[in-house]
Scaffold this motif. Structure first.
Motif, mmCIF file in Angstrom:
data_model
loop_
_atom_site.group_PDB
_atom_site.id
_atom_site.type_symbol
_atom_site.label_atom_id
_atom_site.label_comp_id
_atom_site.label_asym_id
_atom_site.label_seq_id
_atom_site.Cartn_x
_atom_site.Cartn_y
_atom_site.Cartn_z
ATOM 1 N N LYS A 1 1.037 -1.154 0.005
ATOM 2 C CA LYS A 1 -0.103 0.053 -0.188
ATOM 3 C C LYS A 1 0.987 1.238 0.013
ATOM 4 O O LYS A 1 1.127 1.844 1.077
ATOM 5 N N CYS B 1 -1.835 8.890 3.348
ATOM 6 C CA CYS B 1 -2.621 9.943 3.898
ATOM 7 C C CYS B 1 -1.881 10.831 4.661
ATOM 8 O O CYS B 1 -1.482 10.446 5.742
ATOM 9 N N CYS C 1 -3.616 11.444 8.209
ATOM 10 C CA CYS C 1 -4.011 10.412 9.242
ATOM 11 C C CYS C 1 -3.201 9.069 9.237
ATOM 12 O O CYS C 1 -3.265 8.382 9.966
ATOM 13 N N GLN D 1 -3.313 6.786 7.014
ATOM 14 C CA GLN D 1 -3.943 5.650 6.542
ATOM 15 C C GLN D 1 -3.252 5.456 5.075
ATOM 16 O O GLN D 1 -2.919 6.092 4.512
ATOM 17 N N SER E 1 -3.136 3.339 0.998
ATOM 18 C CA SER E 1 -4.014 2.690 0.154
ATOM 19 C C SER E 1 -3.224 2.054 -0.933
ATOM 20 O O SER E 1 -2.072 2.287 -1.134
ATOM 21 N N ALA F 1 -8.218 5.176 -4.731
ATOM 22 C CA ALA F 1 -8.647 4.926 -3.320
ATOM 23 C C ALA F 1 -8.216 5.871 -2.218
ATOM 24 O O ALA F 1 -9.081 6.067 -1.536
ATOM 25 N N MET F 2 -6.950 6.412 -2.754
ATOM 26 C CA MET F 2 -6.708 7.520 -1.757
ATOM 27 C C MET F 2 -7.355 8.714 -1.789
ATOM 28 O O MET F 2 -7.559 9.458 -0.795
ATOM 29 N N LYS G 1 -10.477 8.987 -2.525
ATOM 30 C CA LYS G 1 -11.699 8.658 -1.986
ATOM 31 C C LYS G 1 -11.859 8.901 -0.539
ATOM 32 O O LYS G 1 -12.440 9.317 0.439
ATOM 33 N N HIS G 2 -10.523 8.345 0.177
ATOM 34 C CA HIS G 2 -10.202 8.171 1.511
ATOM 35 C C HIS G 2 -10.096 9.788 1.808
ATOM 36 O O HIS G 2 -10.457 10.202 2.786
ATOM 37 N N THR H 1 -13.000 11.786 3.148
ATOM 38 C CA THR H 1 -13.418 11.699 4.462
ATOM 39 C C THR H 1 -13.260 12.526 5.085
ATOM 40 O O THR H 1 -13.710 12.740 6.408
ATOM 41 N N HIS H 2 -12.008 13.175 5.134
ATOM 42 C CA HIS H 2 -11.736 14.372 5.769
ATOM 43 C C HIS H 2 -12.271 15.660 5.631
ATOM 44 O O HIS H 2 -11.779 16.605 5.060
ATOM 45 N N TYR I 1 -0.945 13.761 0.109
ATOM 46 C CA TYR I 1 -0.731 12.207 0.323
ATOM 47 C C TYR I 1 0.676 12.076 -0.069
ATOM 48 O O TYR I 1 1.663 12.874 -0.891
#
Length: 220
Positions: A147, A151, A154, A156, A158, A163-164, A166-167, A170-171, A216
């Motif tokens: 992966k 991010c 946070c 996280q 991907s 996908a990153m 989309k993540h 969420t912020h 990212y």
């Protein structure tokens, strides 16, 4: 012409990365001999030593070509020239099937596979085939668990860029790019470049680079 193995010591000039046709020709100046010029790291062949020297900068991570529009850096003049078309809007390569135009020939070649159905990239883990190399690379991470996208907000991780993105949303709807001067979000790199032009030159730090707006990290 006999091509010498880059891993072999005989017949190799370490000073200029030149492989002469015969090992005995390595003494003294190599100019005027029948020679092939190789990259010792990847084996790529060049007709001119100057081209090899520029290529070696890619392996060294040197990015000495700077875009005057957005300050992005590139490892070669060819890469910079291709990037500049994103500012000028020049799309000189046209698809013979649908008329779509592209900035560079490699993108056109990849696009044409949509029409031809060609899928030259095959996963050696499961046999699944793909039309684009990056699709195979992304898919292969399913097998390896890698992966590489992280991010900055946070940490996280991907498997792929989409996908990153989309993540990041969420912020509080964060986009992948954020201005380091006024903290405004932008959904694409081109929109971030346009946004930065709205700032006065004196507002932009001298060491600023467009990469600093990325929310990212990518370890590919």
């Amino acid at each position: 012409m006999e091509l010498l193995d880059p891993r072999a010591g005989a017949g190799r000039c370490w000073c200029c990365f030149v492989f002469p046709e015969k090992p005995r020709q390595t003494g003294g100046n190599l100019r005027g001999t029948d020679m092939a010029v190789f990259c010792l790291l990847c084996g790529k062949r060049f007709q001119a030593q100057s081209a090899l020297q520029q290529h070696m900068e890619v392996h060294a991570g040197v990015r000495s070509y700077i875009c005057s529009e957005c300050n992005r850096t590139f490892p070669s003049h060819t890469a910079l020239k291709r990037h500049l078309r994103s500012h000028t809007g020049d799309h000189p390569y046209e698809c013979e099937f649908c008329g779509s135009c592209f900035r560079d020939e490699s993108t056109l070649k990849s696009h044409k596979r949509i029409h031809t159905g060609e899928k030259p990239y095959e996963c050696n883990g499961c046999g699944k085939k793909f039309s684009l190399k990056h699709q195979l690379e992304t898919h292969y991470r399913v097998h390896t668990g890698e992966k590489p996208f992280e991010c900055k907000l946070c940490h996280q991780r991907s498997r792929d860029y989409s996908a990153m993105i989309k993540h990041l949303r969420t912020h509080n709807g964060a986009s992948p790019y954020q201005c380091t001067i006024c903290t405004e979000y932008c959904p694409s790199l081109s929109s971030m470049q346009k946004h930065m032009k709205g700032h006065k030159p004196e507002e932009i730090p001298p060491d600023w680079r467009i990469e600093k707006t990325y929310l990212y990290l990518c370890y590919v």
